[in-house]
Design a protein around this motif. Structure first.
Motif, PDB file in Angstrom:
ATOM      1  N   LEU A  79      15.327 -19.759  10.295  1.00 24.01           N
ATOM      2  CA  LEU A  79      15.038 -19.973  11.716  1.00 24.01           C
ATOM      3  C   LEU A  79      14.022 -18.955  12.236  1.00 24.01           C
ATOM      4  CD1 LEU A  79      15.686 -21.470  14.367  1.00 24.01           C
ATOM      5  CD2 LEU A  79      17.473 -19.773  14.740  1.00 24.01           C
ATOM      6  N   ILE A  80      14.229 -17.692  11.927  1.00 26.25           N
ATOM      7  CA  ILE A  80      13.333 -16.638  12.419  1.00 26.25           C
ATOM      8  C   ILE A  80      11.936 -16.802  11.844  1.00 26.25           C
ATOM      9  CG2 ILE A  80      12.886 -14.147  12.337  1.00 26.25           C
ATOM     10  CD1 ILE A  80      15.972 -13.802  12.552  1.00 26.25           C
ATOM     11  N   THR A  81      11.816 -17.009  10.539  1.00 30.24           N
ATOM     12  CA  THR A  81      10.481 -17.140   9.946  1.00 30.24           C
ATOM     13  C   THR A  81       9.835 -18.470  10.312  1.00 30.24           C
ATOM     14  OG1 THR A  81      11.428 -17.909   7.844  1.00 30.24           O
ATOM     15  CG2 THR A  81      10.892 -15.556   8.049  1.00 30.24           C
ATOM     16  N   GLY A  82      10.624 -19.478  10.615  1.00 27.42           N
ATOM     17  CA  GLY A  82      10.041 -20.728  11.107  1.00 27.42           C
ATOM     18  C   GLY A  82       9.380 -20.535  12.455  1.00 27.42           C
ATOM     19  N   VAL A  83      10.042 -19.813  13.345  1.00 30.42           N
ATOM     20  CA  VAL A  83       9.457 -19.517  14.658  1.00 30.42           C
ATOM     21  C   VAL A  83       8.226 -18.629  14.502  1.00 30.42           C
ATOM     22  CG1 VAL A  83       9.871 -18.325  16.855  1.00 30.42           C
ATOM     23  CG2 VAL A  83      11.599 -19.864  15.923  1.00 30.42           C
ATOM     24  N   ILE A  84       8.325 -17.616  13.640  1.00 28.24           N
ATOM     25  CA  ILE A  84       7.168 -16.750  13.391  1.00 28.24           C
ATOM     26  C   ILE A  84       6.021 -17.567  12.829  1.00 28.24           C
ATOM     27  CG2 ILE A  84       6.308 -14.881  11.918  1.00 28.24           C
ATOM     28  CD1 ILE A  84       9.012 -13.514  12.292  1.00 28.24           C
ATOM     29  N   GLY A  85       6.312 -18.477  11.911  1.00 26.70           N
ATOM     30  CA  GLY A  85       5.268 -19.323  11.340  1.00 26.70           C
ATOM     31  C   GLY A  85       4.580 -20.184  12.385  1.00 26.70           C
ATOM     32  N   LEU A  86       5.359 -20.763  13.299  1.00 24.37           N
ATOM     33  CA  LEU A  86       4.750 -21.545  14.381  1.00 24.37           C
ATOM     34  C   LEU A  86       3.839 -20.677  15.247  1.00 24.37           C
ATOM     35  CD1 LEU A  86       7.699 -23.811  15.539  1.00 24.37           C
ATOM     36  CD2 LEU A  86       5.576 -24.550  14.441  1.00 24.37           C
ATOM     37  N   LEU A  87       4.303 -19.482  15.581  1.00 26.55           N
ATOM     38  CA  LEU A  87       3.478 -18.563  16.378  1.00 26.55           C
ATOM     39  C   LEU A  87       2.216 -18.155  15.629  1.00 26.55           C
ATOM     40  CD1 LEU A  87       6.259 -16.289  17.909  1.00 26.55           C
ATOM     41  CD2 LEU A  87       4.979 -18.122  19.045  1.00 26.55           C
ATOM     42  N   VAL A  88       2.345 -17.906  14.332  1.00 25.69           N
ATOM     43  CA  VAL A  88       1.178 -17.552  13.515  1.00 25.69           C
ATOM     44  C   VAL A  88       0.188 -18.708  13.481  1.00 25.69           C
ATOM     45  CG1 VAL A  88       0.438 -17.100  11.137  1.00 25.69           C
ATOM     46  CG2 VAL A  88       2.319 -15.809  12.120  1.00 25.69           C
ATOM     47  N   GLY A  89       0.679 -19.918  13.339  1.00 24.54           N
ATOM     48  CA  GLY A  89      -0.210 -21.079  13.311  1.00 24.54           C
ATOM     49  C   GLY A  89      -0.947 -21.284  14.620  1.00 24.54           C
ATOM     50  N   ILE A  90      -0.241 -21.164  15.730  1.00 22.45           N
ATOM     51  CA  ILE A  90      -0.879 -21.339  17.039  1.00 22.45           C
ATOM     52  C   ILE A  90      -1.891 -20.217  17.288  1.00 22.45           C
ATOM     53  CG2 ILE A  90      -0.455 -21.310  19.539  1.00 22.45           C
ATOM     54  CD1 ILE A  90       2.256 -22.714  18.870  1.00 22.45           C
ATOM     55  N   ALA A  91      -1.482 -18.977  17.020  1.00 22.16           N
ATOM     56  CA  ALA A  91      -2.406 -17.854  17.213  1.00 22.16           C
ATOM     57  C   ALA A  91      -3.590 -17.963  16.261  1.00 22.16           C
ATOM     58  CB  ALA A  91      -1.675 -16.537  17.005  1.00 22.16           C
ATOM     59  N   GLY A  92      -3.329 -18.380  15.025  1.00 24.08           N
ATOM     60  CA  GLY A  92      -4.413 -18.546  14.051  1.00 24.08           C
ATOM     61  C   GLY A  92      -5.440 -19.568  14.499  1.00 24.08           C
ATOM     62  N   TRP A  93      -4.977 -20.634  15.127  1.00 26.47           N
ATOM     63  CA  TRP A  93      -5.902 -21.638  15.630  1.00 26.47           C
ATOM     64  C   TRP A  93      -6.817 -21.047  16.695  1.00 26.47           C
ATOM     65  CZ3 TRP A  93      -7.936 -26.158  14.546  1.00 26.47           C
ATOM     66  CH2 TRP A  93      -8.653 -26.813  15.541  1.00 26.47           C
ATOM     67  N   PHE A  94      -6.240 -20.361  17.650  1.00 21.20           N
ATOM     68  CA  PHE A  94      -7.051 -19.850  18.750  1.00 21.20           C
ATOM     69  C   PHE A  94      -7.945 -18.684  18.329  1.00 21.20           C
ATOM     70  CE2 PHE A  94      -3.795 -22.115  21.205  1.00 21.20           C
ATOM     71  CZ  PHE A  94      -4.649 -22.937  21.923  1.00 21.20           C
ATOM     72  N   VAL A  95      -7.556 -17.946  17.314  1.00 21.22           N
ATOM     73  CA  VAL A  95      -8.382 -16.828  16.862  1.00 21.22           C
ATOM     74  C   VAL A  95      -9.478 -17.300  15.900  1.00 21.22           C
ATOM     75  CG1 VAL A  95      -8.330 -14.689  15.503  1.00 21.22           C
ATOM     76  CG2 VAL A  95      -6.582 -15.111  17.217  1.00 21.22           C
ATOM     77  N   LEU A  96      -9.188 -18.322  15.090  1.00 23.90           N
ATOM     78  CA  LEU A  96     -10.081 -18.674  13.986  1.00 23.90           C
ATOM     79  C   LEU A  96     -10.635 -20.098  14.013  1.00 23.90           C
ATOM     80  CD1 LEU A  96      -7.864 -17.068  11.206  1.00 23.90           C
ATOM     81  CD2 LEU A  96      -9.953 -16.114  12.167  1.00 23.90           C
ATOM     82  N   TYR A  97     -10.385 -20.894  15.056  1.00 20.74           N
ATOM     83  CA  TYR A  97     -10.738 -22.309  14.949  1.00 20.74           C
ATOM     84  C   TYR A  97     -12.240 -22.573  14.932  1.00 20.74           C
ATOM     85  CZ  TYR A  97     -11.786 -23.264  19.916  1.00 20.74           C
ATOM     86  OH  TYR A  97     -12.336 -23.305  21.160  1.00 20.74           O
ATOM     87  N   ARG A  98     -13.039 -21.666  15.350  1.00 24.11           N
ATOM     88  CA  ARG A  98     -14.494 -21.858  15.262  1.00 24.11           C
ATOM     89  C   ARG A  98     -15.073 -21.191  14.016  1.00 24.11           C
ATOM     90  NH1 ARG A  98     -17.352 -23.183  20.403  1.00 24.11           N
ATOM     91  NH2 ARG A  98     -15.708 -23.658  21.873  1.00 24.11           N
ATOM     92  N   ARG A  99     -14.238 -20.837  13.081  1.00 23.77           N
ATOM     93  CA  ARG A  99     -14.676 -20.127  11.874  1.00 23.77           C
ATOM     94  C   ARG A  99     -14.637 -21.009  10.631  1.00 23.77           C
ATOM     95  NH1 ARG A  99     -17.261 -16.065  14.218  1.00 23.77           N
ATOM     96  NH2 ARG A  99     -15.957 -15.190  15.835  1.00 23.77           N
ATOM     97  N   GLY A 100     -14.525 -22.306  10.783  1.00 27.69           N
ATOM     98  CA  GLY A 100     -14.578 -23.220   9.652  1.00 27.69           C
ATOM     99  C   GLY A 100     -13.280 -23.244   8.854  1.00 27.69           C
ATOM    100  N   TRP A 101     -13.408 -23.267   7.546  1.00 33.13           N
ATOM    101  CA  TRP A 101     -12.272 -23.412   6.647  1.00 33.13           C
ATOM    102  C   TRP A 101     -11.292 -22.248   6.740  1.00 33.13           C
ATOM    103  CZ3 TRP A 101     -11.520 -19.557   3.150  1.00 33.13           C
ATOM    104  CH2 TRP A 101     -12.604 -18.721   2.896  1.00 33.13           C
ATOM    105  N   VAL A 102     -11.716 -21.132   7.269  1.00 29.10           N
ATOM    106  CA  VAL A 102     -10.847 -19.951   7.373  1.00 29.10           C
ATOM    107  C   VAL A 102      -9.586 -20.270   8.177  1.00 29.10           C
ATOM    108  CG1 VAL A 102     -10.759 -17.576   8.232  1.00 29.10           C
ATOM    109  CG2 VAL A 102     -12.817 -18.420   7.124  1.00 29.10           C
ATOM    110  N   VAL A 103      -9.703 -21.145   9.169  1.00 32.54           N
ATOM    111  CA  VAL A 103      -8.559 -21.471  10.021  1.00 32.54           C
ATOM    112  C   VAL A 103      -7.454 -22.189   9.253  1.00 32.54           C
ATOM    113  CG1 VAL A 103      -9.334 -23.729  10.868  1.00 32.54           C
ATOM    114  CG2 VAL A 103      -7.940 -22.281  12.321  1.00 32.54           C
ATOM    115  N   THR A 104      -7.765 -22.786   8.133  1.00 33.45           N
ATOM    116  CA  THR A 104      -6.724 -23.485   7.379  1.00 33.45           C
ATOM    117  C   THR A 104      -6.078 -22.616   6.311  1.00 33.45           C
ATOM    118  OG1 THR A 104      -8.350 -24.363   5.815  1.00 33.45           O
ATOM    119  CG2 THR A 104      -7.800 -25.730   7.720  1.00 33.45           C
TER     120      THR A 104
END
Length: 189
Positions: A79-104
């Motif tokens: 449960l804890i790492t699932g929530v952390i993973g969701l937060l990492v994914g959302i933050a990763g999108w906003f930090v890296l989405y204009r950086r190409g393949w790096v966001v994936t």
């Protein structure tokens, strides 16, 4: 007579550093590892641990409910790492989405690092030393089991949770408009 020369504003240097993809990746990954450390502290604090009761003949027994609770550390960790993973994914999108393949790639790896940090640090700060505690127990003592992850596949929940918002945002987030392209010129083609 002129005054002392002023140093360039640090804001400009920070903006220049933040514009570099490698710098963003390093800062983002470090923040994710720190988030994993916070998750470890939460995991160690809130996880209900099963208990053995030492009998008069110095044997140890556990109730059926406590036996079923052996999986509680795995469930809480998931449960804890699932929530952390969701937060990492959302933050990763906003930090890296204009950086190409790096966001994936980077958010998945950062979520894996966060899960590993939560696991290792959680087992360090959590209840440990079961063998020593049960050996020193007297009849009637109640001894908790160690905080440990029994199913290592739970380490992959964070990365899987991190990729989910990235896939959804990649599918539904509006594309940035190119400057100089008018909608009428596209419609005319």
């Amino acid at each position: 007579m002129s005054g002392p020369a002023l140093a360039p504003a640090p804001h400009g240097q920070l903006a220049e550093l933040w514009g570099r993809t490698l710098w963003r990746v390093v800062v983002f990954t470090a923040a994710c590892i720190l988030t994993g450390a916070i998750g470890a502290l939460i995991w160690a604090e809130v996880t209900p641990l099963s208990e053995y009761t030492v009998e008069k003949d110095l044997s140890a027994s556990m109730t059926e409910r406590a036996l079923a609770g052996i999986v509680a550390p795995d469930a809480t960790f998931a449960l804890i790492t699932g929530v952390i993973g969701l937060l990492v994914g959302i933050a990763g999108w906003f930090v890296l989405y204009r950086r190409g393949w790096v966001v994936t790639v980077v958010p998945i790896i950062a979520a894996l690092f966060a899960s590993l940090m939560a696991w290792r640090l959680g087992t360090i700060v959590g209840v440990t030393g079961f063998a020593d505690r049960i050996a020193a127990a007297s009849p009637g003592d109640v001894v908790q089991v160690d905080l440990e992850l029994r199913s290592l596949s739970a380490l992959l929940i964070g990365p899987f949770a991190a990729i989910t918002p990235i896939m959804l945002l990649a599918a539904f987030w509006p594309e940035p408009r190119e400057e100089g392209i008018e909608l009428e010129s596209i419609a005319a083609v």
